[in-house]
Scaffold this motif. Structure first.
Motif, PDB file in Angstrom:
ATOM      1  N   CYS A   1       0.858  -1.190   0.000  1.00  0.00           N
ATOM      2  CA  CYS A   1       0.000   0.000   0.000  1.00  0.00           C
ATOM      3  C   CYS A   1       0.892   1.237   0.000  1.00  0.00           C
ATOM      4  CB  CYS A   1      -0.935  -0.032   1.207  1.00  0.00           C
ATOM      5  SG  CYS A   1      -2.384   1.031   1.037  1.00  0.00           S
ATOM      6  N   CYS A   2       0.313   2.392   0.362  1.00  0.00           N
ATOM      7  CA  CYS A   2       1.076   3.636   0.268  1.00  0.00           C
ATOM      8  C   CYS A   2       2.089   3.789   1.404  1.00  0.00           C
ATOM      9  CB  CYS A   2       0.118   4.817   0.233  1.00  0.00           C
ATOM     10  SG  CYS A   2      -0.965   4.940   1.662  1.00  0.00           S
ATOM     11  N   GLY A   3       1.864   3.049   2.520  1.00  0.00           N
ATOM     12  CA  GLY A   3       2.795   3.124   3.654  1.00  0.00           C
ATOM     13  C   GLY A   3       3.227   1.732   4.045  1.00  0.00           C
TER      14      GLY A   3
ATOM     15  N   CYS B   1      -2.735  -0.724   6.354  1.00  0.00           N
ATOM     16  CA  CYS B   1      -1.665   0.202   5.985  1.00  0.00           C
ATOM     17  C   CYS B   1      -1.484   1.223   7.104  1.00  0.00           C
ATOM     18  CB  CYS B   1      -2.039   0.900   4.681  1.00  0.00           C
ATOM     19  SG  CYS B   1      -0.902   2.207   4.203  1.00  0.00           S
TER      20      CYS B   1
ATOM     21  N   GLN C   1      -0.217   4.028   6.901  1.00  0.00           N
ATOM     22  CA  GLN C   1      -0.382   5.381   6.388  1.00  0.00           C
ATOM     23  C   GLN C   1      -1.867   5.729   6.223  1.00  0.00           C
ATOM     24  OE1 GLN C   1       2.274   7.378   5.848  1.00  0.00           O
ATOM     25  NE2 GLN C   1       0.970   9.105   5.254  1.00  0.00           N
ATOM     26  N   CYS C   2      -2.564   4.964   5.387  1.00  0.00           N
ATOM     27  CA  CYS C   2      -3.964   5.305   5.065  1.00  0.00           C
ATOM     28  C   CYS C   2      -4.975   4.476   5.851  1.00  0.00           C
ATOM     29  CB  CYS C   2      -4.213   5.150   3.561  1.00  0.00           C
ATOM     30  SG  CYS C   2      -4.135   3.440   3.001  1.00  0.00           S
TER      31      CYS C   2
HETATM   32 ZN   LIG Z   1      -2.040   2.893   2.267  1.00  0.00          ZN
END
Ligand SMILES: [Zn+2]
Length: 236
Positions: free
Chosen positions: A163-165, A187, A189-190
């Motif tokens: 994922c993004c993090g 995740c 992050q999100c």
């Molecule tokens: Zn994410």
């Protein structure tokens, strides 16, 4: 393959898997007590095509999902009480995902208290549905928050490309032999949750084998809700 899903879909996605983890255990225990091998079990269930029946049984051992006809025959052959099975399913469907959702929502605060949590038996031994390691043919101890945080502290049970993090794995299951492995997590992050097949199962297992719990492994009455209240992280 990566399967994304929203939190609102989590119950739909995971309810069978989790409620059936208990069901798998319950049925395998009954099978062991009866002394039936898998082959003997499907033969006693009356299936002529034993290969197909064995594949179904293996599917059940991984997913916990049984077609109604299989379920009915297993109950008959193992002399199980249908009400017991219904009770197992009910217990797990009750507020099943609340604790996992709380863990993810408050993860940053939990993380900031990680050193204290992993050392405190009451908090380290907190567990909740969705937090598990399940390995075919192997006995794995019940998983808990302390072990999970220790993995993260070691940089294990995390993936950067999902994922993004940093993606934090919370539950994983599968068979190193068949290679059919899945995991789920969130995740950092999100906070999105994902459920996907993983080629990293061996790495997760390796980390599991290497981990040395820093506090006594035992049952605790504490829940994630209690932990958050005790740390004044949850105000209601
Ligand atoms: Zn994410």
């Amino acid at each position: 393959m990566i399967l994304d899903f929203k939190v609102s879909h989590l119950k739909k996605w995971h309810q069978p898997t989790n409620s059936n983890q208990a069901l798998i255990h319950f049925i395998k225990q009954a099978q062991n007590n009866a002394g039936f091998s898998n082959l003997e079990l499907v033969k006693r269930m009356g299936f002529r095509n034993t290969n197909k029946a064995m594949r179904r049984l293996h599917h059940f051992e991984r997913s916990g999902q049984l077609a109604p006809i299989y379920r009915q025959k297993i109950i008959q052959v193992l002399g199980l009480n249908k009400a017991d099975i219904e009770q197992i399913e009910q217990q797990h469907s009750d507020h099943q995902w609340l604790q996992l959702a709380l863990f993810i929502r408050h993860f940053n605060q939990i993380w900031s208290h990680r050193k204290m949590i992993v050392r405190h038996p009451d908090y380290a031994n907190v567990s909740f549905p969705g937090l598990y390691l399940s390995v075919a043919y192997l006995q794995v101890p019940n998983y808990n928050l302390g072990l999970l945080l220790q993995h993260y502290m070691n940089g294990d049970w995390m993936e950067s490309s999902v994922c993004c993090g940093d993606f934090h794995i919370v539950g994983a299951g599968g068979s190193p032999l068949s290679g059919r492995n899945t995991c789920h997590g969130f995740c950092g992050q999100c906070q999105n949750q994902k459920h996907y097949t993983t080629a990293q199962f061996g790495t997760l297992l390796k980390a599991h084998k290497a981990i040395k719990p820093v506090c006594e492994q035992r049952l605790t009455d504490k829940t994630m809700t209690d932990l958050l209240r005790d740390f004044s992280l949850l105000i209601d």
